[in-house]
Enzyme design. Structure first.
Site, short mmCIF file in Angstrom:
data_model
loop_
_atom_site.label_atom_id
_atom_site.label_comp_id
_atom_site.label_asym_id
_atom_site.label_seq_id
_atom_site.Cartn_x
_atom_site.Cartn_y
_atom_site.Cartn_z
N ARG A 100 0.82 -1.22 0.00
CA ARG A 100 0.00 0.00 0.00
C ARG A 100 0.86 1.26 0.00
O ARG A 100 1.68 1.46 0.89
CB ARG A 100 -0.94 0.01 1.21
CG ARG A 100 -1.91 1.20 1.17
CD ARG A 100 -2.93 1.17 2.29
NE ARG A 100 -3.88 2.25 2.12
CZ ARG A 100 -3.68 3.51 2.55
NH1 ARG A 100 -2.57 3.82 3.19
NH2 ARG A 100 -4.58 4.45 2.33
N LYS A 147 -14.39 6.12 -16.52
CA LYS A 147 -15.26 5.09 -15.91
C LYS A 147 -14.47 4.32 -14.85
O LYS A 147 -14.01 3.20 -15.09
CB LYS A 147 -15.81 4.17 -17.00
CG LYS A 147 -17.05 3.39 -16.56
CD LYS A 147 -17.78 2.85 -17.77
CE LYS A 147 -18.89 1.90 -17.43
NZ LYS A 147 -20.03 2.49 -16.76
N1 PDD Z 1 -23.16 2.33 -16.05
N2 PDD Z 1 -23.46 7.39 -16.54
C1 PDD Z 1 -23.01 6.62 -15.54
C2 PDD Z 1 -22.58 7.27 -14.28
C3 PDD Z 1 -22.94 5.21 -15.70
O1 PDD Z 1 -22.48 4.46 -14.69
C4 PDD Z 1 -23.39 4.63 -16.90
C5 PDD Z 1 -23.36 3.16 -17.15
C6 PDD Z 1 -23.87 5.49 -17.91
C7 PDD Z 1 -24.36 4.97 -19.24
O2 PDD Z 1 -23.30 4.58 -20.05
P1 PDD Z 1 -23.46 3.42 -21.14
O3 PDD Z 1 -24.62 3.79 -21.96
O4 PDD Z 1 -22.19 3.47 -21.89
O5 PDD Z 1 -23.67 2.12 -20.39
C8 PDD Z 1 -23.88 6.86 -17.70
C9 PDD Z 1 -23.00 0.89 -16.20
C10 PDD Z 1 -24.11 0.24 -16.95
C11 PDD Z 1 -22.75 0.28 -14.84
O6 PDD Z 1 -22.07 0.92 -14.06
O7 PDD Z 1 -23.18 -0.86 -14.59
#
Ligand code: PDD
Length: 286
Positions: A100, A147
């Site tokens: 860590r 993401k």
């Molecule tokens: N989540 N905004 C956020 C904060 C998200 O977590 C997601 C998708 C989207 C939509 O993005 P996309 O159409 O590319 O899936 C927008 C996924 C489905 C999840 O965290 O499970």
């Protein structure tokens, strides 16, 4: 049948899929993920998801764990081994394993895992009847375009929304909607414009958002990419959300405001159908 999981180059039974306690994804949320849907044996918008995965790891300086073509082969192999026709495929790359330390060591090998989650994603009660979403302040950091697995903000607002009797949540900041708890937010105005926030660091650039906007444009709908102000929600004709796992999902209430007559709207239904028809036109992988 026990589920097969991919972990660092091997396909193993779920019970053998283990990572270190010292993994930076576990310790710091220092990891990127991606979710692709499967519908009737077809991968949906997968090239968009893989391109975003590459961008996200690049934005935080994690090397792409495998070339994109090889990641696609991992997805296909997992789907075949798990005999999944409907559900989601999850990918996650963390910066790797080390004692860590806030400062990442040089040359770490990313930890790369992938798994399938079987589920019927179309024709669900939320797809048919729509969902009521709470409207809560956005508690997240300011690089929501990446993401990352740092999802505590979303976990907490989703739980608060559920405790208040809602089926999901939209978040807001500075008088405007940012996005859904795990989805992109849309309204349709009384004059038929499809409105969703423009891409920036404030939101995740949704892959389903991109596909739906292209289809909406091809079908002659008016599109406005701009923030949805909180004071225009009450007057919206329709609302919906999009994500890989929910496709186009009608929204019938946002916080205190019932949308339209409280039922999924006609343009939303049309977009839902158009999106599903496009999704079903791709090649089957299983
Ligand atoms: N989540 N905004 C956020 C904060 C998200 O977590 C997601 C998708 C989207 C939509 O993005 P996309 O159409 O590319 O899936 C927008 C996924 C489905 C999840 O965290 O499970």
């Amino acid at each position: 049948m026990t589920r097969t999981i991919y972990i660092n180059g091997a396909y193993v039974p779920e019970s053998e899929a283990k990572i270190s306690v010292m993994d930076r994804g576990f310790m710091f949320g220092d990891a990127i993920y991606e979710v692709t849907a499967m519908l009737d044996g077809r991968l949906i918008d997968n090239d968009l998801h893989l391109a975003r995965f590459k961008r996200s790891v690049g934005e935080i300086g994690i090397p792409l764990p495998l070339p994109i073509e090889d990641i696609k082969q991992v997805q296909i192999e997992l789907v075949r081994r798990n005999r999944m026709t409907d559900g989601t495929i999850y990918l996650q790359a963390s910066r790797g394993v080390q004692e860590r330390n806030f400062y990442p060591a040089e040359g770490l090998a990313p930890t790369f895992v992938a798994f399938t989650q079987a589920a019927k994603l179309d024709g669900t009660p939320k797809q048919i009847d729509g969902v009521e979403v709470a409207l809560l302040p956005d508690p997240r950091w300011n690089r929501r375009d990446i993401k990352t697995v740092m999802l505590l903000g979303q976990v907490l607002v989703k739980c608060q929304a559920r405790a208040e009797g809602f089926g999901d949540v939209w978040m807001h900041e500075d008088g405007a909607v940012t996005e859904g708890g795990s989805s992109t937010a849309f309204i349709i105005t009384r004059d038929g414009a499809v409105v969703t926030r423009d891409n920036s660091h404030a939101i995740l650039p949704g892959c389903t958002r991109k596909a739906v906007l292209e289809l909406a444009e091809e079908n002659g709908l008016k599109i406005e990419e701009r923030p949805i102000r909180l004071d225009e929600i009450a007057g919206a004709a329709e609302a919906f959300l999009t994500s890989a796992s929910s496709f186009v999902q009608p929204v019938t209430r946002v916080g205190d405001h019932v949308i339209g007559d409280g039922k999924p709207g006609p343009l939303t239904r049309r977009l839902q159908e158009i999106y599903l028809a496009a999704a079903r036109s791709g090649d089957k992988i299983i």
